[in-house]
Design an enzyme around this catalytic site. Sequence first.
Site, PDB file in Angstrom:
ATOM      1  N   LYS A 190     -17.171-112.155   9.250  1.00 57.64           N
ATOM      2  CA  LYS A 190     -15.871-112.565   9.801  1.00 57.64           C
ATOM      3  C   LYS A 190     -14.736-112.573   8.781  1.00 57.64           C
ATOM      4  CE  LYS A 190     -17.375-115.373  13.717  1.00 57.64           C
ATOM      5  NZ  LYS A 190     -17.060-116.581  14.486  1.00 57.64           N
ATOM      6  N   ASP A 196     -11.816-117.399  18.487  1.00 52.87           N
ATOM      7  CA  ASP A 196     -12.635-118.620  18.388  1.00 52.87           C
ATOM      8  C   ASP A 196     -11.810-119.872  18.687  1.00 52.87           C
ATOM      9  OD1 ASP A 196     -15.117-117.469  17.780  1.00 52.87           O
ATOM     10  OD2 ASP A 196     -14.650-117.365  15.643  1.00 52.87           O
TER      11      ASP A 196
END
Length: 272
Positions: free
Chosen positions: A65, A101
């Site tokens: 990420k 997210d």
Amino acid sequence: LDRYAVIGHPVAHSKSPFIHAAFARQTGQKLSYDAVEVLPELLADVLAQLHAEPYQGLNVTLPHKLAVAALCESVSERAKLAGAVNTLVRTASGWAGDNTDGVGFIRDLTVNLGVALAGKRVLLLGAGGAARGLIAPILAERPAELAVSNRNPWKPEELAEQFKALGPIVPRTHLSLKGDRYDLVINATSAGHAGTLPRLPGQIVAEGGVCYDLSYGTAAEPFCAWARAQGAVLSADGLGMLVEQAAAAFEIWRGVRPETAPVLAALRTPEP
Ligand code: ATR
């Protein structure tokens, strides 16, 4: 057929292929979605290869990420604030990086679970990558206070310095929380993956308080058990956030918003 995938290492147990296949069926979208195992040292090569094949979009999971951001042609403002990218959108010449997210967490909490953040005292446990990604989205909901607590005291201080323009963020350590109470306690540490939870003083969950663990499955169990023992009225794991971040990515890619409730229910149904 438009192609999508999640990239990670390991990726075999990712629930993303199941979730996106369900979204595609439900919305009548024709697409494929695979899981692609990518070693960290091959990340740049694989991104170029998947672009050439061509893939239309990718989800990014651990441990890529952070690294993926540097390989994107452009990175959205919210992904920059999170310091991480979890969604890639194909452009003619590369990948645009985004992060769903934060919106996934806020949507699960506020819409699915009905917990509002405005005016609340919020405690975020942990100061690593997962915690960092939630700070801007939480502050945007106008809490009375966001305490960021960690074992290592330097990390919350750095985060508080960095995000102070966005709202009332206060650096703490776990042991210093004694005597304070919070309406919402979020576990963003990775301690659950080692079967444990941070050492916390008792009575930090306010009357009517809610607890939320970003992880799910066995990793969420130690914190959720603690939350119930502390009298939290709700003790949620992060499976809803997982489905919501996927729905936000799906909407970016396909322009339609899938229903998350049936997919979350299917994930919660024990396998026969
Ligand atoms: P992630 O991407 O999951 O956030 P990370 O960036 O490595 O992973 O951050 C891990 C977080 O979990 C940190 O806040 C870490 O606390 P320290 O900075 O004090 O190390 C926290 N953490 C991990 N194991 C823990 C444990 N057993 N008790 C308390 N905190 C723990």
